[in-house]
Structure formats: structure tokens, C-alpha cells
Design a protein around this motif. Structure first.
Motif, PDB file in Angstrom:
ATOM      1  N   GLY A  25       0.789  -1.219   0.000  1.00 51.73           N
ATOM      2  CA  GLY A  25       0.000   0.000   0.000  1.00 51.73           C
ATOM      3  C   GLY A  25       0.820   1.267   0.000  1.00 51.73           C
ATOM      4  N   GLY A  26       2.158   1.159  -0.081  1.00 47.60           N
ATOM      5  CA  GLY A  26       3.002   2.336  -0.166  1.00 47.60           C
ATOM      6  C   GLY A  26       3.550   2.782   1.172  1.00 47.60           C
ATOM      7  N   ASP A  27       4.515   3.672   1.121  1.00 48.71           N
ATOM      8  CA  ASP A  27       5.241   4.093   2.308  1.00 48.71           C
ATOM      9  C   ASP A  27       4.371   4.970   3.210  1.00 48.71           C
ATOM     10  N   PRO A  28       4.167   4.588   4.492  1.00 46.31           N
ATOM     11  CA  PRO A  28       3.273   5.360   5.362  1.00 46.31           C
ATOM     12  C   PRO A  28       3.818   6.737   5.707  1.00 46.31           C
ATOM     13  N   TYR A  29       5.138   6.889   5.794  1.00 42.35           N
ATOM     14  CA  TYR A  29       5.731   8.182   6.133  1.00 42.35           C
ATOM     15  C   TYR A  29       5.479   9.198   5.019  1.00 42.35           C
ATOM     16  N   VAL A  30       5.693   8.761   3.769  1.00 44.04           N
ATOM     17  CA  VAL A  30       5.447   9.647   2.634  1.00 44.04           C
ATOM     18  C   VAL A  30       3.978  10.048   2.588  1.00 44.04           C
ATOM     19  N   GLY A  31       3.087   9.085   2.772  1.00 47.11           N
ATOM     20  CA  GLY A  31       1.666   9.390   2.749  1.00 47.11           C
ATOM     21  C   GLY A  31       1.273  10.387   3.817  1.00 47.11           C
ATOM     22  N   ARG A  32       1.821  10.211   5.000  1.00 53.26           N
ATOM     23  CA  ARG A  32       1.499  11.138   6.092  1.00 53.26           C
ATOM     24  C   ARG A  32       1.961  12.552   5.781  1.00 53.26           C
ATOM     25  N   LEU A  33       3.150  12.691   5.219  1.00 53.41           N
ATOM     26  CA  LEU A  33       3.657  14.018   4.884  1.00 53.41           C
ATOM     27  C   LEU A  33       2.806  14.687   3.806  1.00 53.41           C
ATOM     28  N   LEU A  34       2.373  13.917   2.811  1.00 58.82           N
ATOM     29  CA  LEU A  34       1.538  14.483   1.758  1.00 58.82           C
ATOM     30  C   LEU A  34       0.237  15.045   2.320  1.00 58.82           C
ATOM     31  N   VAL A  35      -0.405  14.269   3.214  1.00 55.08           N
ATOM     32  CA  VAL A  35      -1.667  14.744   3.786  1.00 55.08           C
ATOM     33  C   VAL A  35      -1.419  15.934   4.716  1.00 55.08           C
ATOM     34  N   ARG A  36      -0.347  15.866   5.478  1.00 60.27           N
ATOM     35  CA  ARG A  36      -0.048  16.974   6.397  1.00 60.27           C
ATOM     36  C   ARG A  36       0.066  18.298   5.649  1.00 60.27           C
ATOM     37  N   GLU A  73      11.386   5.501  -3.745  1.00 56.20           N
ATOM     38  CA  GLU A  73      12.416   6.417  -4.237  1.00 56.20           C
ATOM     39  C   GLU A  73      11.860   7.528  -5.134  1.00 56.20           C
ATOM     40  N   LYS A  74      10.663   7.341  -5.660  1.00 58.94           N
ATOM     41  CA  LYS A  74      10.083   8.284  -6.623  1.00 58.94           C
ATOM     42  C   LYS A  74       8.893   8.975  -5.958  1.00 58.94           C
ATOM     43  N   LEU A  75       9.154  10.082  -5.291  1.00 62.24           N
ATOM     44  CA  LEU A  75       8.139  10.720  -4.464  1.00 62.24           C
ATOM     45  C   LEU A  75       7.135  11.496  -5.315  1.00 62.24           C
ATOM     46  N   PRO A  76       5.848  11.434  -4.976  1.00 63.29           N
ATOM     47  CA  PRO A  76       4.839  12.184  -5.730  1.00 63.29           C
ATOM     48  C   PRO A  76       4.849  13.667  -5.389  1.00 63.29           C
ATOM     49  N   GLU A 156       3.393  12.141 -13.277  1.00 58.50           N
ATOM     50  CA  GLU A 156       3.963  13.272 -12.541  1.00 58.50           C
ATOM     51  C   GLU A 156       4.173  14.513 -13.405  1.00 58.50           C
ATOM     52  N   ARG A 157       4.174  14.352 -14.729  1.00 54.71           N
ATOM     53  CA  ARG A 157       4.388  15.488 -15.631  1.00 54.71           C
ATOM     54  C   ARG A 157       3.085  16.029 -16.207  1.00 54.71           C
ATOM     55  N   GLY A 158       1.967  15.641 -15.613  1.00 50.74           N
ATOM     56  CA  GLY A 158       0.678  16.138 -16.072  1.00 50.74           C
ATOM     57  C   GLY A 158       0.011  15.269 -17.118  1.00 50.74           C
ATOM     58  N   GLU A 159       0.608  14.122 -17.452  1.00 53.42           N
ATOM     59  CA  GLU A 159      -0.004  13.233 -18.440  1.00 53.42           C
ATOM     60  C   GLU A 159      -1.249  12.582 -17.844  1.00 53.42           C
ATOM     61  N   THR A 160      -2.297  12.433 -18.634  1.00 46.27           N
ATOM     62  CA  THR A 160      -3.471  11.672 -18.215  1.00 46.27           C
ATOM     63  C   THR A 160      -3.951  10.818 -19.375  1.00 46.27           C
TER      64      THR A 160
END
Length: 370
Positions: A25-36, A73-76, A156-160
Motif C-alpha cells: 500500500g506504499g510508504d506510510p511516512y510519505v503518505g502522512r507528509l503528503l496529507v499533512r 524512491e520516486k516521491l509524488p 507526474e508530468r501532467g499526463e493523463t
């Protein structure tokens, strides 16, 4: 009842989501920082109970997709999932009423909170896995009739891009995985758009509240110098995840991990502190099975959770290391995840495992060798 999620909730929430994520489910520390950062900029998030959704509300779940080893290693940037949501809204010609997690997990319980903060949408207190799984078709939503597509994928570069495979969720996963690999191994997605009535029928309810309960139970036990595993088992007793069993205590002696076809796959081995018993874990992003002395003690979809032996902090599959002292626990899943229909999609056979699913409360209490 709905409630407001603030920065003060995030550490407990991320810890609990990582436990329920079974190593993925991904790194919990990174997720917490994004929401913070999103909450600091835009304000707290409304968490909406599924019973409060109107039948015709449009709920669009959002998430991050990719191998945890790459995500590590590839942070959003934090805007990608919003772009995916807007792309799907444009395709559907309708604005979302709310967003929702697709799974429990360190970062994927957090991505919808980032989206909610940035857009002002509420986030529904439910998800479609009740844990984390590696593939997009492995959703209770899909098991019980909600198609995953059309879905939107954002880079990450705006592609959809929008992928529409009709009711074929497995083909949707295959195409989205290929797009994700070409976006560098990680992308953000919006999928399984559904009505409020479908959320109540197909989702595992109140898993954000559950994650908060789990994380808080571990922290409070440590603050009281109590046993965090016992405290966690007590906290789970009155939930849809009522059975916790300690499967193993020992030290990791080997970890083999590789990134393959967009997944982190591998095995980990451990020896008990007494030297008498051996543990083997097999994972594909998430832990799938725990073998003790060669016999299964917990098998997917039940939760195999690796915790630090002293602090009971969850250890994700990408951070497993030689020498770590661990406690491995098995946790039962809700009945919605144990039906024949569900097991056909995310039971052991779906991963090519040569084991029959039996509930952890049976395997741990009445193992095959006695």
C-alpha cells in the motif's frame, strides 16, 4: 457519523493503515507528509460515513499505483491523483460527490485524503480491499458487480489517459500496469466510480476509522509500557477483524526482493529467538502467506503483518532487512472477503499459491501438524 480529520490524527492513522496494508500500500511516512501539507494549506478533511451517502451520489476512489520499491524512491508531487480525478470526471461528464480509498495501506489510505483536502470533497470511510492487494481487479467492488473502468491514470508530468475495458477488470489492470511502467513505475489513478448505494453494498465499511483505532492502540500501549500486541488484539475484538494471532517471533535472516512487471516480488526468512522454528514469507507488494516450519499459518486474504518486535511498528515489504527483530501476526478479514466469489478473485489461487484458504483463527489454533 461524519468527522473531521486533522493533522493530529495522521501519525496514528498512517501507522494503523500500514498494519492493515499487510506490508504494502506504499510508504506510510510519505503518505502522512503528503496529507499533512495538504491539510496545512487547505484545511481539515471531512470523513463521511457510508451510511450518510445519498443513493445517487457519485463516489470516485483515488489511489497510487506502482511497485512499492519504486514509490519508495520516486516521491509524488501531491497533485497527480487530483489530475486523475478531474480526468475521469471530464470523461463521465459529472462531478464527484466524494472520493474514497481503494485499499488500506500506508500511502493508499492517504492519497484520497490529499485529494479531499485539495478539492474540498469529503472522503468516504470505506474501501474496496479491507487491506492492500497488488492488482486492480482485486476489489470487493469488482467482486460484487461494480466495473473498475472507465478509469483515469495520471503521471507526474501532467499526463493523463482514460482506460475503458467495460466490465473486464483484469484487462483494465493489465493495460493500466503497462501505462504505469511507462510513466516510470508509479502513477495515480481514479477508478471504480460508483453510486452511494453501491458503496454500501460492496465496500468494506469504516476502514479509515479502523486504521486510526489500530494506530492509536499501538501508541497508547507503548505510552503505558503495556504489550502493544495484546492491546491491538483487544482493540480489534469488536470490529469486522476480530481475530488476531501471533504467528512468529524471531529475527530476519534473509530477504530476496525484485521489481518485476511493475510489482515488488520476493520472499523473507526468519529464525525464532529460540532457534527452534523457521518462518518464510512470500509477497507480491503485500505479504501473501506466512509459513512456519513449512506449514501455512496465515494465507491471503487474511492479513499477514510484520511488526517490529519491540515497538510493534509495521514493517513494509520494501523495508524488510536482514537482522530485524520481528513479531508476525495474522488478522482475520471480514466475511465479505471470505466468500467463494471473493476468494476466486483474491484468494491464494489468484496468486498461484498452492494452499487452500482456511481462516487464520483455524490455521493458527489448529495447525496441520497438530
Amino acid at each position: 457519523m461524519s468527522w473531521l480529520l486533522t493533522e493530529a490524527h495522521l501519525t496514528d492513522l498512517a501507522r494503523g493503515a500500514a498494519v492493515l496494508g499487510t506490508g504494502g500500500g506504499g510508504d506510510p511516512y510519505v503518505g502522512r507528509l503528503l496529507v499533512r501539507e495538504a491539510i496545512r494549506e487547505y484545511g481539515p478533511v471531512t470523513v463521511l460515513d457510508p451510511d450518510e451517502l445519498a443513493d445517487d451520489a457519485l463516489v470516485i476512489p483515488t489511489a497510487q499505483m506502482g511497485a512499492p520499491t519504486v514509490v519508495f524512491e520516486k516521491l509524488p508531487r501531491g497533485t497527480e491523483a487530483v489530475a486523475a480525478l478531474h480526468a475521469l470526471e471530464t470523461h463521465l461528464g459529472r462531478r464527484a460527490t466524494a472520493t474514497m480509498p481503494i485499499e488500506c495501506g500506508g500511502i493508499n489510505s492517504m492519497i484520497p485524503l490529499v485529494v479531499a483536502a485539495r478539492t474540498g470533497l469529503p472522503v468516504v470511510d470505506a474501501d474496496g480491499m479491507g487491506r492492500a492487494f497488488p492488482e486492480l481487479q482485486m476489489e470487493t467492488f469488482g467482486v460484487y458487480g461494480v466495473p473498475g473502468s472507465p478509469m483515469a491514470v495520471a503521471g507526474e508530468r501532467g499526463e493523463t489517459t482514460v482506460i475503458d475495458t467495460g466490465p473486464d477488470n483484469r484487462h483494465m489492470e493489465w493495460l493500466a500496469r503497462g501505462v504505469t511502467i511507462r510513466l516510470g513505475g508509479v502513477a495515480h489513478i481514479a477508478e471504480y466510480a460508483m453510486r452511494g448505494s453501491d458503496v454500501r453494498r460492496t465496500a468494506i465499511p469504516r476502514t479509515l476509522t479502523l486504521a486510526l483505532t489500530v494506530g492509536r492502540a499501538i501508541r497508547e500501549a507503548r505510552e503505558r509500557a503495556a504489550d502493544p500486541i495484546a492491546h491491538l488484539a483487544s482493540a480489534l475484538g469488536g470490529t469486522l477483524y476480530p481475530h488476531l494471532r501471533v504467528l512468529f517471533r524471531g529475527k530476519l535472516t534473509d530477504v530476496e526482493r525484485r521489481t518485476e512487471a511493475g510489482f515488488a516480488r520476493g520472499r523473507a526468512a526468519a529464525t525464532s529467538f529460540t532457534g527452534e522454528h523457521k518462518l518464510e514469507l512470500e509477497f507480491q507488494n503485500e505479504n501473501l502467506v506466512a509459513l512456519v516450519d513449512g506449514e501455512p499459518r496465515c494465507v491471503v486474504p487474511d492479513l499477514v503483518c510484520v511488526l517490529d518486535a519491540e515497538r510493534a511498528e509495521p514493517i513494509t515489504t520494501e523495508t524488510l532487512r536482514y537482522g530485524q527483530r520481528v513479531t508476525v501476526v495474522g488478522i482475520s478479514t471480514p466475511g465479505l472477503m471470505r466468500t467463494p466469489e471473493a476468494l476466486a478473485v483474491f484468494g491464494p489461487g489468484a496468486f498461484g499459491l498452492p494452499y487452500e484458504f482456511r481462516p487464520v483463527e483455524y490455521l493458527a489454533d489448529f495447525p496441520p501438524d497438530g
